[in-house]
Design a protein around this motif. Structure first.
Motif, PDB file in Angstrom:
ATOM      1  N   SER A   1       1.008  16.291   4.960  1.00  0.00           N
ATOM      2  CA  SER A   1       0.009  15.616   4.131  1.00  0.00           C
ATOM      3  C   SER A   1      -0.740  16.628   3.282  1.00  0.00           C
ATOM      4  O   SER A   1      -0.672  17.841   3.510  1.00  0.00           O
TER       5      SER A   1
ATOM      6  N   GLN B   1      -4.114  12.174  10.245  1.00  0.00           N
ATOM      7  CA  GLN B   1      -3.784  11.530   8.982  1.00  0.00           C
ATOM      8  C   GLN B   1      -2.962  10.264   9.194  1.00  0.00           C
ATOM      9  O   GLN B   1      -3.251   9.207   8.631  1.00  0.00           O
ATOM     10  N   VAL B   2      -1.919  10.352  10.030  1.00  0.00           N
ATOM     11  CA  VAL B   2      -1.062   9.191  10.230  1.00  0.00           C
ATOM     12  C   VAL B   2      -1.817   8.086  10.960  1.00  0.00           C
ATOM     13  O   VAL B   2      -1.609   6.894  10.685  1.00  0.00           O
TER      14      VAL B   2
ATOM     15  N   ASP C   1      -4.053   6.426   8.364  1.00  0.00           N
ATOM     16  CA  ASP C   1      -3.246   5.584   7.475  1.00  0.00           C
ATOM     17  C   ASP C   1      -2.814   4.299   8.173  1.00  0.00           C
ATOM     18  O   ASP C   1      -2.794   3.228   7.551  1.00  0.00           O
TER      19      ASP C   1
ATOM     20  N   THR D   1      -5.822   1.979   8.427  1.00  0.00           N
ATOM     21  CA  THR D   1      -6.102   1.444   7.085  1.00  0.00           C
ATOM     22  C   THR D   1      -5.106   0.363   6.697  1.00  0.00           C
ATOM     23  O   THR D   1      -5.466  -0.627   6.047  1.00  0.00           O
ATOM     24  N   ALA D   2      -3.852   0.531   7.124  1.00  0.00           N
ATOM     25  CA  ALA D   2      -2.806  -0.445   6.804  1.00  0.00           C
ATOM     26  C   ALA D   2      -2.887  -1.700   7.656  1.00  0.00           C
ATOM     27  O   ALA D   2      -2.150  -2.661   7.422  1.00  0.00           O
TER      28      ALA D   2
ATOM     29  N   PHE E   1       4.133  -0.377   6.906  1.00  0.00           N
ATOM     30  CA  PHE E   1       3.538   0.963   6.835  1.00  0.00           C
ATOM     31  C   PHE E   1       4.600   2.033   7.063  1.00  0.00           C
ATOM     32  O   PHE E   1       4.692   3.020   6.314  1.00  0.00           O
TER      33      PHE E   1
ATOM     34  N   HIS F   1       6.573   5.032   4.085  1.00  0.00           N
ATOM     35  CA  HIS F   1       6.457   6.483   4.201  1.00  0.00           C
ATOM     36  C   HIS F   1       7.783   7.180   4.506  1.00  0.00           C
ATOM     37  O   HIS F   1       7.801   8.378   4.788  1.00  0.00           O
TER      38      HIS F   1
END
Length: 444
Positions: free
Chosen positions: A187, A370-371, A374, A377-378, A414, A418
């Motif tokens: 990231s 980070q994952v 994310d 958030t998803a 999600f 990625h």
């Protein structure tokens, strides 16, 4: 001075590490095997082979799984090269044997001491070295630099917590990270921290773990387990650590869903028996995966054969098996990802999301920040604080079908968004690799 101290400490630590292996070998014979490799003693590859050697270091089970799509792609794109995988743990080596068999070479990476590392590099003479995620060994990096072997930190991550620790020794750390030929970060935040620590030629390529392809037989196995469990709601607590199982069992008692089944899967196999005893001490009815189903799973062309139903009175199924995490997630209605209720740093949630299982994580996910951010958030994951809020979150998911389906779909979407880090990584490595005979398609 710090470098001298570091190397001196290894001469103290190495005998203690061997003693620990000998103790653990009383329960698992594999720990005593290949000990000489940990000191760089191995049959010389360079003297017997002219094919270029690509060396990939995947310390343990998680890194070996992360490297799987990259290794499979390299086997296809570079058939004239040989691939060596090194590990530090028995679990990593066993997973490598299961995934790749005789298609690759494997050995343990030597302890980070000058003599063992030099013997290792002289014996193998790799064309390129690739280390996964957080494997930063100062002596290894120095010796690769002296030997002219390009060394790439791949799928690299650096948590804020680790960055703050490393930054205290800025001059030494900058020398260490500056020894990598390239750094391929997961990231932008990882890339920024790694650059600040002295890494150069840093690029952001994403996370290889999104590209892991689930084996069809594991999907079949998970569906067969789900059918054998019946209509009961299934909660999987995967990759749990010491001290965490007690918290999960506390949450289970607060769940107040009479027929719910908890599938408890410890991270480390040497703890299976201890966790079984812990469950029994709580008074909960236990079954072990190693003893169920008694009917063997033999898949037909269309579906697995029927297996023995799990007894209705079983409350906790102990996942005392290796390499079946995907099957557990396929059988689940909700998954808690371990290593996160205690300050351990969390474990990988991508596999569960990709399967389409709603995910719950604890407050301590600094190794995967980070994952995890994310995924939350998803709408694919929920964060909890403690056993009480864990029980509340699992109860909500298990009793609200619409919410459960929506979360699962969000997780699958999600994960799909990625994918692609494998192709990007291969493209970045191309200048350092032997000329490929063929390329894999962009869809791989």
């Amino acid at each position: 001075m710090l470098r001298i101290l570091y190397r001196t400490l290894w001469y103290i630590a190495a005998p203690l590490a061997v003693a620990r292996l000998l103790v653990r070998s009383r329960h698992e014979r594999g720990y005593i095997e290949h000990i000489v490799e940990r000191f760089g003693y191995t049959a010389s590859y360079a003297a017997r082979n002219k094919a270029p050697l690509i060396w990939i270091h995947a310390v343990s089970l998680g890194e070996t799984r992360a490297a799987e799509p990259l290794i499979l792609a390299m086997l296809e794109e570079h058939p004239d090269a040989q691939i060596l995988i090194t590990h530090m743990t028995l679990a990593g080596r066993m997973m490598s044997e299961k995934l790749f068999g005789a298609r690759v070479l494997r050995c343990y990476l030597p302890y980070d001491m000058c003599g063992p590392v030099r013997r290792f590099l002289r014996a193998w003479r790799p064309t390129l070295g690739i280390v996964l995620e957080t494997e930063v060994w100062p002596t290894l990096i120095d010796e690769c630099r002296y030997a002219g072997i390009p060394l790439v930190l791949t799928n690299a991550r650096m948590s804020e917590r680790s960055y703050q620790r490393a930054a205290r020794f800025s001059s030494v750390v900058r020398h260490v990270f500056g020894g990598f030929s390239r750094v391929l970060a997961q990231s932008a935040a990882d890339a920024q921290r790694l650059s600040a620590l002295g890494a150069h030629d840093v690029v952001v390529l994403g996370n290889l773990k999104f590209d892991i392809v689930r084996a069809a037989e594991l999907s079949d196995q998970g569906r067969a387990w789900h059918a054998a469990i019946g209509q009961r709601p299934v909660w999987v607590a995967g990759s749990t650590h010491e001290g965490e199982e007690a918290l999960v069992l506390d949450a289970y008692r607060q769940l107040h869903i009479a027929d719910a089944l908890l599938v408890l899967v410890p991270r480390h196999p040497q703890r299976f028996d201890a966790v079984a005893e812990l469950v029994k001490c709580t008074g909960l009815k236990l079954a072990r995966r190693s003893q169920w189903p008694k009917t063997s799973m033999q898949a037909s062309a269309s579906r697995p054969v029927a297996i023995d139903p799990l007894p209705d009175d079983v409350q906790v199924l102990l996942g005392d098996s290796m390499g079946e995490m995907s099957a557990y997630y396929v059988a689940a209605d909700v998954a808690f990802i371990g290593g996160s209720l205690l300050p351990i740093g969390g474990q990988n949630l991508i596999e569960a999301c990709a399967i389409g299982v709603p995910v719950v994580i604890g407050p301590h996910t600094f190794n995967f920040e980070q994952v995890c951010f994310d995924a939350i958030t998803a709408g694919a994951a929920l964060r909890v604080r403690d056993p009480a809020t864990l029980a509340q979150a699992v109860h909500t998911v298990l009793t609200n079908r619409v919410y459960r389906v929506t979360m699962g779909a969000a997780g699958a979407a999600f994960a799909a968004r990625h994918r692609g880090a494998t192709r990007r990584t291969l493209d970045e490595l191309e200048a350092l690799l032997p000329a490929p005979r063929q390329r894999i398609s962009d869809s791989s």
